[in-house]
Design a protein around this motif. Structure first.
Motif, PDB file in Angstrom:
ATOM      1  N   UNK A  34     129.903 -13.875 -65.753  1.00  0.00           N
ATOM      2  CA  UNK A  34     129.018 -13.224 -66.792  1.00  0.00           C
ATOM      3  C   UNK A  34     127.590 -13.063 -65.666  1.00  0.00           C
ATOM      4  N   UNK A  35     127.450 -13.579 -64.739  1.00  0.00           N
ATOM      5  CA  UNK A  35     126.260 -13.518 -63.943  1.00  0.00           C
ATOM      6  C   UNK A  35     126.779 -13.080 -62.349  1.00  0.00           C
ATOM      7  N   UNK A  36     125.846 -11.993 -62.082  1.00  0.00           N
ATOM      8  CA  UNK A  36     126.496 -11.495 -60.607  1.00  0.00           C
ATOM      9  C   UNK A  36     125.787 -12.165 -59.772  1.00  0.00           C
ATOM     10  N   UNK A  37     126.789 -12.702 -58.633  1.00  0.00           N
ATOM     11  CA  UNK A  37     126.346 -13.845 -57.602  1.00  0.00           C
ATOM     12  C   UNK A  37     126.433 -12.959 -56.524  1.00  0.00           C
ATOM     13  N   UNK A  38     125.454 -13.248 -55.329  1.00  0.00           N
ATOM     14  CA  UNK A  38     125.621 -12.537 -54.119  1.00  0.00           C
ATOM     15  C   UNK A  38     126.293 -13.719 -53.273  1.00  0.00           C
ATOM     16  N   UNK A  39     127.267 -13.145 -52.272  1.00  0.00           N
ATOM     17  CA  UNK A  39     127.673 -14.172 -51.257  1.00  0.00           C
ATOM     18  C   UNK A  39     127.721 -13.625 -49.944  1.00  0.00           C
ATOM     19  N   UNK A  40     127.708 -14.075 -49.015  1.00  0.00           N
ATOM     20  CA  UNK A  40     127.939 -13.570 -47.695  1.00  0.00           C
ATOM     21  C   UNK A  40     129.234 -14.383 -46.684  1.00  0.00           C
ATOM     22  N   UNK A  41     130.102 -13.650 -46.459  1.00  0.00           N
ATOM     23  CA  UNK A  41     131.635 -13.924 -46.096  1.00  0.00           C
ATOM     24  C   UNK A  41     131.841 -13.644 -44.698  1.00  0.00           C
ATOM     25  N   UNK A  42     132.435 -14.357 -43.900  1.00  0.00           N
ATOM     26  CA  UNK A  42     132.998 -14.117 -42.627  1.00  0.00           C
ATOM     27  C   UNK A  42     133.837 -15.205 -42.228  1.00  0.00           C
ATOM     28  N   UNK A  43     134.161 -15.148 -40.893  1.00  0.00           N
ATOM     29  CA  UNK A  43     134.995 -16.316 -40.180  1.00  0.00           C
ATOM     30  C   UNK A  43     136.449 -15.826 -40.159  1.00  0.00           C
ATOM     31  N   UNK A  44     137.261 -16.770 -40.327  1.00  0.00           N
ATOM     32  CA  UNK A  44     138.842 -16.649 -39.874  1.00  0.00           C
ATOM     33  C   UNK A  44     139.309 -16.520 -41.445  1.00  0.00           C
ATOM     34  N   UNK A  45     139.937 -15.306 -41.835  1.00  0.00           N
ATOM     35  CA  UNK A  45     140.435 -15.103 -43.069  1.00  0.00           C
ATOM     36  C   UNK A  45     141.516 -16.273 -43.441  1.00  0.00           C
ATOM     37  N   UNK A  81     122.883 -18.906 -55.376  1.00  0.00           N
ATOM     38  CA  UNK A  81     122.865 -19.584 -56.727  1.00  0.00           C
ATOM     39  C   UNK A  81     122.232 -18.720 -57.833  1.00  0.00           C
ATOM     40  N   UNK A  82     122.335 -18.637 -59.063  1.00  0.00           N
ATOM     41  CA  UNK A  82     121.664 -17.707 -59.877  1.00  0.00           C
ATOM     42  C   UNK A  82     120.101 -18.069 -59.587  1.00  0.00           C
ATOM     43  N   UNK A  83     119.345 -16.869 -59.706  1.00  0.00           N
ATOM     44  CA  UNK A  83     118.011 -17.051 -59.610  1.00  0.00           C
ATOM     45  C   UNK A  83     117.617 -17.027 -58.110  1.00  0.00           C
ATOM     46  N   UNK A  84     118.434 -17.035 -57.276  1.00  0.00           N
ATOM     47  CA  UNK A  84     118.201 -17.310 -55.759  1.00  0.00           C
ATOM     48  C   UNK A  84     118.430 -16.221 -54.887  1.00  0.00           C
ATOM     49  N   UNK A  85     117.777 -15.936 -53.871  1.00  0.00           N
ATOM     50  CA  UNK A  85     118.152 -14.801 -52.962  1.00  0.00           C
ATOM     51  C   UNK A  85     118.392 -13.517 -53.554  1.00  0.00           C
ATOM     52  N   UNK A  86     119.546 -12.906 -53.643  1.00  0.00           N
ATOM     53  CA  UNK A  86     120.227 -11.687 -53.797  1.00  0.00           C
ATOM     54  C   UNK A  86     121.034 -11.609 -55.093  1.00  0.00           C
ATOM     55  N   UNK A  87     121.028 -13.102 -55.825  1.00  0.00           N
ATOM     56  CA  UNK A  87     121.915 -13.070 -56.999  1.00  0.00           C
ATOM     57  C   UNK A  87     121.095 -12.727 -58.088  1.00  0.00           C
ATOM     58  N   UNK A  88     121.700 -12.447 -59.289  1.00  0.00           N
ATOM     59  CA  UNK A  88     120.932 -12.245 -60.566  1.00  0.00           C
ATOM     60  C   UNK A  88     120.193 -13.347 -61.148  1.00  0.00           C
ATOM     61  N   UNK A  89     119.039 -13.136 -61.970  1.00  0.00           N
ATOM     62  CA  UNK A  89     118.294 -13.996 -62.291  1.00  0.00           C
ATOM     63  C   UNK A  89     118.484 -14.298 -63.749  1.00  0.00           C
ATOM     64  N   UNK A  90     119.413 -15.014 -64.498  1.00  0.00           N
ATOM     65  CA  UNK A  90     119.468 -14.776 -65.918  1.00  0.00           C
ATOM     66  C   UNK A  90     118.400 -15.704 -66.557  1.00  0.00           C
ATOM     67  N   UNK A  91     118.070 -15.235 -67.821  1.00  0.00           N
ATOM     68  CA  UNK A  91     117.025 -15.797 -68.402  1.00  0.00           C
ATOM     69  C   UNK A  91     117.104 -17.574 -68.645  1.00  0.00           C
TER      70      UNK A  91
END
Length: 313
Positions: A34-45, A81-91
């Motif tokens: 229910x909260x959209x979070x931003x992640x940055x992913x890389x490395x060895x799959x 985290x929620x509210x951080x960076x490019x993640x959603x900021x729920x109330x």
């Protein structure tokens, strides 16, 4: 299913905040219960997964110099985290157990089944609660970097000795209703810069562009409110931590990462009463912001922890 179909990319949730790039890593947005979070992913799959969480007043970008070093061996996922960076900021919903459930949902949505978790500052608050909630065995080990975790490593009272008070004074300030918003709105850059300057060992540890980036994230709509909400929910976070601990201590391996000039002198000793399988390491020549100040030493400590299976070195 293509990668774009598996991880549909919504429009930038924080359009005024640039999306920085790290070579070999990709931006993702996932619905995390229910909260959209931003992640940055890389490395060895095909490598072991390492998930990274940052704290106040930062974002995933705090791990930018550590991530490529870990990526040589592991699948690396840094999550806002929620509210951080490019993640959603729920109330609402900023107690660490609620946030931890969103982080776990994001990890699941990214297809990570088992992983190691490394977290700094407020990220470590969330990581500790997540570990308490992990009854399914998905978490192999937990590294906690210089964090006053509510109910765990956070002192019961703010010290009044000026030599120590500057490290924790903001906990009480952030709890005051409305006053921080009144004083800080429009002055987010000055506030963020104070933390990055005063709590790093070297006052020039952060370049002006880095200060601007973190300040812009806090100043963006909902950012300041969310930053304060973690502190305002700290009592609830502590209560839920202790409620979970009544059912049993943490049994997974834990690494307490301190620094020579950080906020918590001995993370391992502070955590060990709640997590007996705890080892410790001290990163020299660093203040509070260990991954930024000593990325090579931070990466080396995390790699050693994972490679020995979390056993005390």
């Amino acid at each position: 299913m293509t990668e774009d179909e598996q991880f549909p990319q919504p429009k930038n949730l924080v359009p005024d905040l640039p999306l920085h790039e790290v070579a070999g890593f990709t931006h993702r947005w996932v619905d995390a219960d229910g909260v959209v979070l931003h992640a940055v992913e890389g490395g060895r799959p095909d490598g072991p997964a390492v998930v990274l969480l940052a704290g106040f007043p930062q974002s995933w970008w705090a791990w930018r110099e550590v991530m490529p070093q870990l990526a040589e061996r592991y699948r690396v996922v840094a999550i806002d985290l929620p509210g951080q960076g490019h993640s959603e900021r729920p109330p609402a919903g900023y107690d660490t157990h609620t946030v931890a459930s969103h982080v776990q949902a994001a990890v699941n949505a990214l297809g990570v089944r088992t992983y190691w978790l490394a977290a700094h500052d407020i990220g470590a608050w969330v990581a500790f609660s997540l570990a308490l909630m992990d009854r399914g065995g998905s978490l192999h080990g937990l590294a906690l970097l210089d964090a006053g975790i509510p109910g765990i490593t956070l002192p019961d009272a703010v010290p009044t000795d000026p030599a120590r008070a500057w490290k924790t004074w903001h906990f009480a300030f952030h709890l005051v209703p409305e006053l921080p918003e009144t004083l800080l709105a429009g002055r987010e850059r000055e506030y963020v810069e104070w933390f990055l300057t005063a709590k790093a060992l070297a006052p020039d540890a952060f370049k002006p562009a880095e200060v601007e980036h973190y300040a812009a994230a806090v100043a963006a709509e909902g950012g300041l409110r969310a930053s304060l909400a973690y502190y305002r929910e700290a009592a609830e976070s502590a209560a839920r931590n202790h409620e979970a601990l009544e059912r049993g201590r943490l049994t997974i391996p834990v690494l307490g990462v301190s620094s020579s000039h950080g906020s918590i002198p001995d993370m391992a000793a502070s955590v060990r009463p709640w997590a007996p399988n705890t080892a410790g390491v001290v990163i020299p020549q660093a203040g509070h912001f260990i991954p930024d100040e000593q990325p090579e030493a931070t990466a080396a400590a995390l790699i050693a922890f994972v490679e020995r299976g979390g056993a005390a070195g």
